[in-house]
Design an enzyme around this catalytic site. Structure first.
Site, PDB file in Angstrom:
ATOM      1  N   ASP A 383     -29.899  69.043  35.400  1.00 37.95           N
ATOM      2  CA  ASP A 383     -31.157  69.424  34.752  1.00 37.95           C
ATOM      3  C   ASP A 383     -32.280  69.576  35.771  1.00 37.95           C
ATOM      4  O   ASP A 383     -33.053  70.544  35.725  1.00 37.95           O
ATOM      5  CB  ASP A 383     -31.534  68.363  33.709  1.00 37.95           C
ATOM      6  CG  ASP A 383     -31.466  68.907  32.291  1.00 37.95           C
ATOM      7  OD1 ASP A 383     -30.808  69.953  32.107  1.00 37.95           O
ATOM      8  OD2 ASP A 383     -32.049  68.311  31.384  1.00 37.95           O
ATOM      9  N   ASP A 436     -29.170  68.074  25.356  1.00 35.15           N
ATOM     10  CA  ASP A 436     -30.100  66.939  25.381  1.00 35.15           C
ATOM     11  C   ASP A 436     -29.848  65.971  24.231  1.00 35.15           C
ATOM     12  O   ASP A 436     -30.412  64.874  24.199  1.00 35.15           O
ATOM     13  CB  ASP A 436     -31.548  67.446  25.328  1.00 35.15           C
ATOM     14  CG  ASP A 436     -31.871  68.357  26.491  1.00 35.15           C
ATOM     15  OD1 ASP A 436     -31.321  68.139  27.584  1.00 35.15           O
ATOM     16  OD2 ASP A 436     -32.672  69.297  26.315  1.00 35.15           O
TER      17      ASP A 436
END
Length: 534
Positions: A383, A436
């Site tokens: 990320d 997520d």
């Protein structure tokens, strides 16, 4: 169920694909690292540019205000409607040869500093400056480090390339263009963020309990068979749990490596047809997820239909209940795909997405905290790299470009949950990527299974604290979005330290970390051995 076994690897593929988007807001990029200074310390704000062509209401564009200049009115009713002119020269780097007194002027980016353009436009009597960017993104206009002449008395706004060229074309065709500039204030918290937070936490909560309940039923069946026939142990070990896949350290690393490759392909080949392919894949995954969830819910009431099977070519043995539900699931996904651009299509996307996430979290499981650390650690770095570091090599934040669906003509890729901002004058959506929710959800689901197997109470276990930690991590992401002017944030940057950190810390304090790290389950005496000892 054979149908479930066949779906496992397709679901794992979706675990990889779902790593694509981060949690995003409205995207504006820094154009320079110049610090604030007197006369150049405005907050970056989005600006609405309402346009009229020959007194007919036309498009409304969105720009970003500069660090310098005066601020714009916040309310539309207080903003003046002003004539728009082009400067000659078009770059606005020299005094204009045409009269622009009392007008808003439009110039191209380049050849001199932003403040030089603003000073020249102000000296010519312009009321405001619009700068057309040379790209579609909105870059923040800042001041040079050594500039001192910063007492600029007109507002300056940057426009996307397409907006500026559209206005320029209208003016050059001889039409009269007027504009109204204002910058409505965005609420600190919109109800959309609250609902999205509840949606993410609730999805993990439901998936974790379903996963733990399935694991408990499988364990009870396992113990019953061993008690009745201890010799069946070897046969059961060969077959494994039906339709469940445990991730190992190698596959955890491969997930992130393959996801990086897939993300890069999306970035390089993003187009209308590529997004259409993603929509098809999303619909296939959504149908499988919705069907699995509905069958699990309805099987309690229609037990006979759920336990009666028929052979279907390619799919193998399929229950009558699955056959009855499948047409509805397929029709639901097709209707969403056809009408996905209408205002309330987000509801269908969220239903399909939540069903898919719950299905993945029920099928794919972490065996221990060691694998969880590898998976979440790699995802954490993934990320950060694709959001923050990728611009150094690709001139764009790759994750943000993909999440927005740039060059595709679509409003982002479908692998995310989204809710429209209800009270935000700018509209838009609050979104969160499947990854997520999925990746932290794997750890939280593992925590609940461990708690149940250990017969731990809620407060003395790991599930409640890891779920609370996830909520805090997601909340921290929204705080970062606010303080970073809405720039997209890698949600796992905040979520992983909270969730993984709390499990590791509690395990270490309770003296259970070694068992959590390697075995992932409490010590358990087999029923047939216990019976022999009595």
């Amino acid at each position: 169920m054979r149908m479930k076994k066949r779906a496992v690897w397709g679901v794992i593929l979706w675990l990889v694909i779902s790593l694509t988007p981060a949690l995003c807001g409205d995207i504006v990029h820094d154009d320079d690292d110049a610090p604030k200074k007197p006369g150049c310390d405005n907050k970056f704000v989005l600006v609405k540019i309402q346009t009229w062509v020959d007194d007919e209401n036309e498009n409304e564009f969105v720009g970003v205000g500069a660090r310098f200049g005066v601020t714009l009115e916040a309310k539309e009713k207080h903003a003046n409607r002003t004539h728009l002119s082009l400067l000659d020269p078009s770059d606005g780097c020299a005094p204009p040869t045409n009269k622009v007194t009392g007008d808003v002027v439009l110039v191209d980016r380049g050849n001199c500093t932003f403040t030089a353009k603003a000073n020249i436009a102000e000296d010519a009597g312009a009321m405001a400056l619009l700068v057309t960017n040379n790209r579609e993104e909105l870059f923040k206009m800042v001041c040079e480090r050594n500039e001192t002449n910063l007492d600029i008395k007109i507002p300056a706004v940057m426009l996307p390339k397409s907006a500026g060229k559209s206005l320029e074309q209208s003016i050059r065709s001889g039409k009269t263009v007027t504009v109204q500039l204002y910058s409505p204030q965005r609420p600190i918290v919109d109800v959309a963020e609250v609902f999205l937070w509840l949606m993410a936490v609730g999805t993990i909560l439901c998936a974790s309990y379903w996963s733990a309940w399935s694991a408990r039923e499988a364990a009870m069946e396992h113990d019953k068979l061993l008690k009745d026939s201890p010799d069946s142990l070897l046969d059961m070990e060969g077959t494994g749990s039906s339709g469940v896949v445990d991730i190992n350290t190698t596959s955890a690393i491969l997930f992130v490596v393959i996801a990086s490759g897939f993300l890069f392909l999306l970035y390089k080949f993003m187009s209308f047809w590529f997004v259409e392919l993603l929509v098809v894949l999303f619909c296939i995954g959504g149908v499988e997820g919705l069907q699995t969830c509905l069958v699990a819910l309805l099987a309690r009431w229609f037990k006979r239909a759920g336990e009666s099977y028929i052979k279907v070519p390619f799919f193998g043995a399929v229950s009558y209940l699955t056959l009855a539900i499948s047409p509805f699931c397929i029709a639901f996904a097709v209707v969403w795909a056809v009408y996905r651009r209408i205002s309330f299509a987000w509801i269908g996307q969220d239903i399909l997405g939540i069903a898919l996430i719950i299905t993945v979290l029920q099928i794919v499981r972490l065996p221990n905290v060691k694998v969880a650390t590898v998976l979440l650690g790699c995802a954490f770095l993934y990320d950060i790299f694709w959001v923050y570091l990728s611009p150094r090599w690709f001139n764009d934040s790759v994750m943000i470009v993909v999440a927005r669906g740039d060059k595709s003509g679509e409003d982002g890729v479908p692998m995310l949950l989204k809710i429209p901002r209800i009270f935000d004058p700018w509209g838009g959506y609050s979104i969160i990527g499947f990854g997520d929710i999925l990746l932290p959800g794997l750890l939280i689901g593992f925590s609940l299974r461990y708690d149940w197997a250990s017969k731990k109470r809620l407060l003395s276990g790991y599930f409640l604290w890891s779920l609370i930690a996830y909520g805090f991590g997601l909340f921290s992401t929204y705080v970062a979005l606010y303080f970073m002017d809405g720039a997209g944030q890698p949600a796992l940057l905040f979520i992983v330290p909270f969730t993984l950190g709390i499990v590791l810390t509690l395990g270490w304090k309770r003296g259970e970390l070694r068992n959590l790290w390697t075995k992932g389950e409490p010590e358990r005496i087999c029923p047939h051995i216990q019976q022999l000892n009595q």
